[in-house]
Write an enzyme that holds these catalytic residues in place. Structure first.
Site, PDB file in Angstrom:
ATOM      1  N   GLY A  14      51.717  42.294  51.234  1.00  0.00           N
ATOM      2  CA  GLY A  14      51.310  42.652  49.867  1.00  0.00           C
ATOM      3  C   GLY A  14      49.847  43.054  49.834  1.00  0.00           C
ATOM      4  O   GLY A  14      49.017  42.398  50.457  1.00  0.00           O
ATOM      5  N   ARG A  24      36.248  48.817  55.258  1.00  0.00           N
ATOM      6  CA  ARG A  24      34.902  49.400  55.358  1.00  0.00           C
ATOM      7  C   ARG A  24      34.009  48.551  56.254  1.00  0.00           C
ATOM      8  O   ARG A  24      33.293  49.073  57.127  1.00  0.00           O
ATOM      9  CB  ARG A  24      34.302  49.494  53.945  1.00  0.00           C
ATOM     10  N   ARG A  28      32.413  49.827  59.741  1.00  0.00           N
ATOM     11  CA  ARG A  28      30.965  50.017  59.902  1.00  0.00           C
ATOM     12  C   ARG A  28      30.351  49.020  60.883  1.00  0.00           C
ATOM     13  O   ARG A  28      29.465  49.377  61.656  1.00  0.00           O
ATOM     14  CB  ARG A  28      30.285  49.967  58.536  1.00  0.00           C
ATOM     15  N   ARG A  75      55.806  45.952  54.432  1.00  0.00           N
ATOM     16  CA  ARG A  75      56.383  44.782  55.101  1.00  0.00           C
ATOM     17  C   ARG A  75      57.389  45.373  56.083  1.00  0.00           C
ATOM     18  O   ARG A  75      58.404  45.919  55.681  1.00  0.00           O
ATOM     19  CB  ARG A  75      57.076  43.869  54.088  1.00  0.00           C
ATOM     20  N   CYS A  76      57.074  45.307  57.387  1.00  0.00           N
ATOM     21  CA  CYS A  76      57.823  46.073  58.390  1.00  0.00           C
ATOM     22  C   CYS A  76      58.852  45.204  59.123  1.00  0.00           C
ATOM     23  O   CYS A  76      58.502  44.294  59.870  1.00  0.00           O
ATOM     24  CB  CYS A  76      56.832  46.674  59.385  1.00  0.00           C
ATOM     25  N   ASP A 106      50.450  35.476  55.732  1.00  0.00           N
ATOM     26  CA  ASP A 106      51.090  34.761  56.849  1.00  0.00           C
ATOM     27  C   ASP A 106      52.126  35.602  57.597  1.00  0.00           C
ATOM     28  O   ASP A 106      52.271  35.462  58.817  1.00  0.00           O
ATOM     29  CB  ASP A 106      51.660  33.403  56.405  1.00  0.00           C
ATOM     30  N   THR A 130      45.302  38.272  50.831  1.00  0.00           N
ATOM     31  CA  THR A 130      46.443  38.037  49.938  1.00  0.00           C
ATOM     32  C   THR A 130      45.927  37.424  48.648  1.00  0.00           C
ATOM     33  O   THR A 130      45.012  36.592  48.683  1.00  0.00           O
ATOM     34  CB  THR A 130      47.493  37.081  50.569  1.00  0.00           C
ATOM     35  N   ASP A 132      47.430  35.344  46.975  1.00  0.00           N
ATOM     36  CA  ASP A 132      48.002  33.990  46.812  1.00  0.00           C
ATOM     37  C   ASP A 132      47.073  32.856  47.233  1.00  0.00           C
ATOM     38  O   ASP A 132      47.297  31.702  46.866  1.00  0.00           O
ATOM     39  CB  ASP A 132      49.303  33.872  47.613  1.00  0.00           C
ATOM     40  N   ASP A 134      46.981  31.323  49.963  1.00  0.00           N
ATOM     41  CA  ASP A 134      47.804  30.261  50.549  1.00  0.00           C
ATOM     42  C   ASP A 134      47.696  30.197  52.074  1.00  0.00           C
ATOM     43  O   ASP A 134      48.652  29.822  52.743  1.00  0.00           O
ATOM     44  CB  ASP A 134      49.274  30.445  50.137  1.00  0.00           C
ATOM     45  N   ARG A 176      54.826  33.069  44.933  1.00  0.00           N
ATOM     46  CA  ARG A 176      56.218  32.772  45.302  1.00  0.00           C
ATOM     47  C   ARG A 176      56.321  31.393  45.930  1.00  0.00           C
ATOM     48  O   ARG A 176      57.232  30.643  45.671  1.00  0.00           O
ATOM     49  CB  ARG A 176      56.668  33.855  46.299  1.00  0.00           C
ATOM     50  N   ALA A 191      45.153  26.238  29.563  1.00  0.00           N
ATOM     51  CA  ALA A 191      46.606  26.131  29.332  1.00  0.00           C
ATOM     52  C   ALA A 191      47.000  24.698  28.980  1.00  0.00           C
ATOM     53  O   ALA A 191      46.373  23.742  29.432  1.00  0.00           O
ATOM     54  CB  ALA A 191      47.354  26.578  30.583  1.00  0.00           C
ATOM     55  N   GLU A 192      48.047  24.575  28.182  1.00  0.00           N
ATOM     56  CA  GLU A 192      48.547  23.251  27.795  1.00  0.00           C
ATOM     57  C   GLU A 192      49.371  22.636  28.919  1.00  0.00           C
ATOM     58  O   GLU A 192      49.430  21.423  29.066  1.00  0.00           O
ATOM     59  CB  GLU A 192      49.415  23.363  26.530  1.00  0.00           C
ATOM     60  N   ARG A 254      57.427  33.130  23.042  1.00  0.00           N
ATOM     61  CA  ARG A 254      57.468  34.438  23.698  1.00  0.00           C
ATOM     62  C   ARG A 254      57.163  34.242  25.175  1.00  0.00           C
ATOM     63  O   ARG A 254      56.485  33.290  25.574  1.00  0.00           O
ATOM     64  CB  ARG A 254      56.420  35.389  23.112  1.00  0.00           C
ATOM     65  N   ARG A 263      47.959  42.356  41.359  1.00  0.00           N
ATOM     66  CA  ARG A 263      47.565  42.791  42.703  1.00  0.00           C
ATOM     67  C   ARG A 263      46.610  43.981  42.675  1.00  0.00           C
ATOM     68  O   ARG A 263      46.067  44.360  43.724  1.00  0.00           O
ATOM     69  CB  ARG A 263      48.821  43.152  43.505  1.00  0.00           C
TER      70      ARG A 263
END
Ligand code: F6P
Length: 330
Positions: A14, A24, A28, A75-76, A106, A130, A132, A134, A176, A191-192, A254, A263
């Site tokens: 990702g 860069r 360099r 992602r290969c 990873d 990434t 994430d 992580d 994820r 946030a609550e 909502r 991203r």
């Protein structure tokens, strides 16, 4: 000290804001040390298909501020096979590459470790890229800070409309397998409740948040949910909102799924500097005969972490932050 003539650089997995700043910096710093640089297009797929482009100093001008990656990413699947990696190695050699810098998460490092193991004469070092955050062995990954700020900016806007309508918003953020984005952004937006994959939050617990009278009398409420939080696989955030609605029909609920906007965008100053430091760090590591390692940052110092460790160990979220969020949302 190894003296390379030519090295490759690629981005894989990702994309993350700051990958361009890292490309860069690698380019360099290498040229500064008398090493030529070749960009490999589309991640490992470009190695397998022989898609290369020379990177000179001016080829990486004007990209430090840009999101995405000029080298593209993928992602290969083929690189997961031994045959695919053999083809990649042969193409790299044909191109005259003597070492490689990979920028990704990873999955990227898993491929890099196998390539290194099968071809010890071809050193590979990795940079953590990434949103994430992580990866074990580095306090921060390139792109995380920008993604956090993107989430905070978006949720602040959601808060405006939530407050105007007295609504409860359930906001899904990326992650994820990890809750770093949800946890930190959740605190930053006040946030609550925050739901992350690392901590089981039974529905009953979430209900108890909502049962808290003071919260229900508030003008608006925000629940931040990581996409990998418990229960998300079984119907996702919409299902969760439906369930809450059944129990509290008086709430006007909502859902907002922030998705891939997290991203993109211009990298933050923090990510640009981090990517610049790590990019130079990767070139120095190669010149110091390092291989099969991730170049990370811990307590503001550049670190070298074997791919093995970066992949196998799980980086822990700071549970004190979750407690803090709970305390501050009384
Ligand atoms: O690993 C980064 C990440 O953005 C995750 O947070 C998310 O789950 C995943 O990538 C999405 O991947 P894709 O772009 O392939 O849908």
């Amino acid at each position: 000290m190894a003296k390379f003539k030519k090295i490759g650089v690629l981005t894989s997995g990702g994309d993350a804001p700051g990958m361009n700043a890292a490309i860069r910096a690698v380019t360099r710093a290498a040229i500064y040390n008398g090493i030529k640089v070749v960009g490999v297009m589309q991640g490992y797929a470009g190695l397998i298909n022989g898609e290369f482009r020379d990177l000179k100093v001016t080829d990486v001008s004007d990209i430090i501020q840009k999101g995405g990656t000029i080298l593209k990413t993928a992602r290969c699947m083929e690189f997961k096979t031994k045959e695919g990696r053999q083809k990649a190695y042969e193409n790299a050699k044909k191109e005259g590459l003597e070492a490689l810098v990979v920028i990704g998460g990873d999955g990227t490092f898993t491929g890099a470790r196998l390539l290194s193991e099968e071809h010890p004469d071809f050193p590979v070092v990795g940079l953590p890229g990434t949103i994430d955050n992580d990866l074990f062995g580095t306090d921060y990954t390139i792109g995380y800070d920008t993604a956090l700020n993107t989430v905070v900016d978006a949720v602040d806007k959601i808060r405006d409309t939530a407050a105007s309508h007295n609504r409860l918003f359930v906001v899904e953020v990326m992650g994820r397998d990890a809750g770093f984005i949800a946890l930190r952004s959740g605190i930053a937006v006040g946030a609550e409740a925050i739901l992350i994959p690392e901590v089981r939050t039974p529905y009953a617990e979430l209900k108890s948040y909502l049962q808290n009278n003071s919260k229900r009398k508030r003008l608006n409420n925000l629940i931040i949910v990581a996409e990998g939080a418990e229960g998300m696989k079984e119907g996702g955030v919409f299902k969760l909102a439906e369930r809450v609605n059944q129990d509290y029909p008086e709430l006007d609920i909502r859902v907002s799924v922030l998705g891939h906007m997290q991203r993109g965008g211009a990298p933050s100053a923090f990510d640009r500097v981090l990517a610049s430091q790590l990019g130079e760090g990767a070139v120095i590591a190669l010149m110091d005969d390092q291989q099969s390692i991730m170049v990370g940052i811990q307590n503001s110092k550049i670190t070298h972490v074997p791919f093995n460790q970066a992949i196998k160990n799980k980086k822990s979220v700071n549970l004190d932050l979750l407690k803090l969020a709970e305390i501050l949302s009384i």
